[in-house]
Design an enzyme around this catalytic site. Structure first.
Site, short mmCIF file in Angstrom:
data_model
loop_
_atom_site.label_atom_id
_atom_site.label_comp_id
_atom_site.label_asym_id
_atom_site.label_seq_id
_atom_site.Cartn_x
_atom_site.Cartn_y
_atom_site.Cartn_z
N LYS A 106 -82.00 36.88 54.55
CA LYS A 106 -82.62 36.42 55.56
C LYS A 106 -83.02 36.87 57.06
O LYS A 106 -83.23 38.26 56.70
CB LYS A 106 -81.76 34.77 56.44
CG LYS A 106 -81.11 34.24 54.78
CD LYS A 106 -80.28 32.74 55.46
CE LYS A 106 -79.51 32.27 54.31
NZ LYS A 106 -79.13 31.08 55.06
N TYR A 133 -83.78 25.44 48.61
CA TYR A 133 -83.12 24.88 48.87
C TYR A 133 -83.56 23.82 48.97
O TYR A 133 -83.04 23.12 48.92
CB TYR A 133 -82.94 24.89 50.74
CG TYR A 133 -82.62 26.75 51.45
CD1 TYR A 133 -80.75 26.57 50.69
CD2 TYR A 133 -82.92 27.48 52.09
CE1 TYR A 133 -80.47 27.80 51.12
CE2 TYR A 133 -82.03 28.43 52.48
CZ TYR A 133 -81.80 28.96 52.25
OH TYR A 133 -80.93 29.40 52.91
N PHE A 150 -81.10 19.08 58.12
CA PHE A 150 -80.99 20.65 58.92
C PHE A 150 -82.57 21.14 57.45
O PHE A 150 -82.69 22.54 57.78
CB PHE A 150 -79.96 22.07 59.12
CG PHE A 150 -79.46 21.21 57.15
CD1 PHE A 150 -79.54 22.40 56.95
CD2 PHE A 150 -78.14 20.88 57.67
CE1 PHE A 150 -78.88 22.72 55.45
CE2 PHE A 150 -77.20 20.94 56.23
CZ PHE A 150 -77.73 21.99 55.61
N ARG A 156 -69.86 36.29 46.40
CA ARG A 156 -69.60 35.37 48.18
C ARG A 156 -68.40 35.08 49.53
O ARG A 156 -68.58 34.75 50.59
CB ARG A 156 -69.19 33.64 47.65
CG ARG A 156 -70.84 33.24 46.63
CD ARG A 156 -71.27 32.03 47.72
NE ARG A 156 -71.17 31.36 48.14
CZ ARG A 156 -71.62 30.58 48.48
NH1 ARG A 156 -72.72 30.25 48.44
NH2 ARG A 156 -71.42 28.88 49.43
N THR A 158 -70.53 29.74 55.13
CA THR A 158 -70.77 29.16 55.81
C THR A 158 -71.47 29.20 56.75
O THR A 158 -72.36 29.71 57.61
CB THR A 158 -72.09 27.79 54.94
OG1 THR A 158 -71.91 28.32 53.56
CG2 THR A 158 -73.57 27.37 55.15
N ARG A 172 -71.11 37.68 57.22
CA ARG A 172 -71.10 37.09 58.14
C ARG A 172 -70.39 36.79 59.45
O ARG A 172 -70.23 36.84 60.60
CB ARG A 172 -70.59 35.42 57.56
CG ARG A 172 -72.66 35.01 56.85
CD ARG A 172 -72.48 33.55 55.91
NE ARG A 172 -73.91 33.49 55.32
CZ ARG A 172 -73.83 32.21 54.14
NH1 ARG A 172 -72.69 31.83 54.17
NH2 ARG A 172 -75.01 32.48 53.84
P1 IDP Z 1 -74.09 28.97 51.90
O1 IDP Z 1 -75.60 29.74 52.33
O2 IDP Z 1 -73.04 29.54 52.23
O3 IDP Z 1 -74.37 28.62 50.42
P2 IDP Z 1 -75.42 26.02 51.73
O4 IDP Z 1 -74.67 24.74 52.13
O5 IDP Z 1 -75.96 26.45 50.37
O6 IDP Z 1 -74.38 27.80 52.17
O7 IDP Z 1 -76.29 26.06 53.03
C1 IDP Z 1 -77.71 26.83 52.54
C2 IDP Z 1 -78.11 27.00 53.98
O8 IDP Z 1 -78.07 26.19 54.92
C3 IDP Z 1 -77.18 27.95 55.07
O9 IDP Z 1 -76.94 29.69 54.94
C4 IDP Z 1 -77.00 27.39 56.68
O10 IDP Z 1 -78.19 29.30 57.14
C5 IDP Z 1 -77.39 26.24 56.65
N1 IDP Z 1 -76.96 24.76 56.78
C6 IDP Z 1 -76.16 24.83 56.17
N2 IDP Z 1 -75.33 24.36 56.80
C7 IDP Z 1 -75.74 23.80 58.08
C8 IDP Z 1 -76.39 23.25 58.94
O11 IDP Z 1 -74.35 22.41 59.43
N3 IDP Z 1 -76.45 23.02 60.35
C9 IDP Z 1 -77.95 24.16 60.11
N4 IDP Z 1 -77.55 24.99 58.88
C10 IDP Z 1 -77.37 24.64 57.87
MG MG Z 2 -75.88 27.54 48.71
#
Ligand code: IDP
Ligand code: MG
Length: 162
Positions: free
Chosen positions: A20, A60, A68, A96, A102, A113
């Site tokens: 990213k 997304y 968010f 993963r 996440t 991460r």
């Molecule tokens: P992932 O990237 O681990 O698959 P996802 O739940 O698919 O996680 O969420 C996509 C992206 O959205 C995350 O990588 C993160 O950048 C952002 N994100 C997820 N949860 C939150 C949150 O609670 N607050 C702000 N950003 C979030």
């Molecule tokens: Mg995801």
């Protein structure tokens, strides 16, 4: 031997992995690629792009109800992203694991991460979360002719298949 080879081919999968804008700006491209490469996964497509907001929303789309979502899409389209396709046995699930949870506060040390990010909104990398999303994301980000297919001499050492 042929059976082994066929079984190996059947296990091969592909995952969409993206660095990213925060990972790019922080100079972590080589570090992140290196972790996938050293593991034994194979890079079959790569490009650097600045996605439009509309494109980020497509990527997304599953999260469009989340509070968010708007900020996330603004962020993804705020600068260059390194879009990649990695291939290997178990690359979707294990990718993963390499990436970590996440929320970087919950990611184990040793993960990308866990080692390199601090907050969920700037967690530097994306990885497909399953076979269906992997397929959809690869199709969204890449044209078929941008995907390569090649064998590497290291494969017999990585998989033990000749
Ligand atoms: P992932 O990237 O681990 O698959 P996802 O739940 O698919 O996680 O969420 C996509 C992206 O959205 C995350 O990588 C993160 O950048 C952002 N994100 C997820 N949860 C939150 C949150 O609670 N607050 C702000 N950003 C979030
Ligand atoms: Mg995801």
């Amino acid at each position: 031997m042929l059976q082994e080879k066929e079984a190996h081919a059947a296990e091969m999968e592909r995952s969409f992995i993206a660095i990213k804008p925060d990972g790019v700006q922080r100079g972590l491209i080589a570090e992140i690629i290196s972790r996938f490469e050293r593991k034994g996964f194979k890079l079959v497509a790569i490009k650097i792009v600045i996605p439009s907001k509309d494109f980020a929303q497509k990527h997304y789309h599953d999260l469009k109800e989340r509070p968010f979502f708007n900020g996330l899409c603004d962020f993804l389209s705020s600068g260059p992203v390194v879009a990649m396709v990695w291939e290997g046995e178990g690359v979707i699930k294990y990718g993963r694991k390499l990436i970590g949870a996440t929320d970087p506060q919950k990611s184990e040390p040793g993960t990308i991460r866990g080692d390199l990010a601090v907050v969920v909104g700037r967690n530097i990398i994306h990885g497909s979360d399953g076979p269906e999303t992997a397929k959809d994301e690869i199709n969204l980000w890449f044209k078929p002719e941008e995907l390569t297919s090649y064998s590497s001499n290291t494969e017999k050492w990585i998989y033990g298949v000749n």
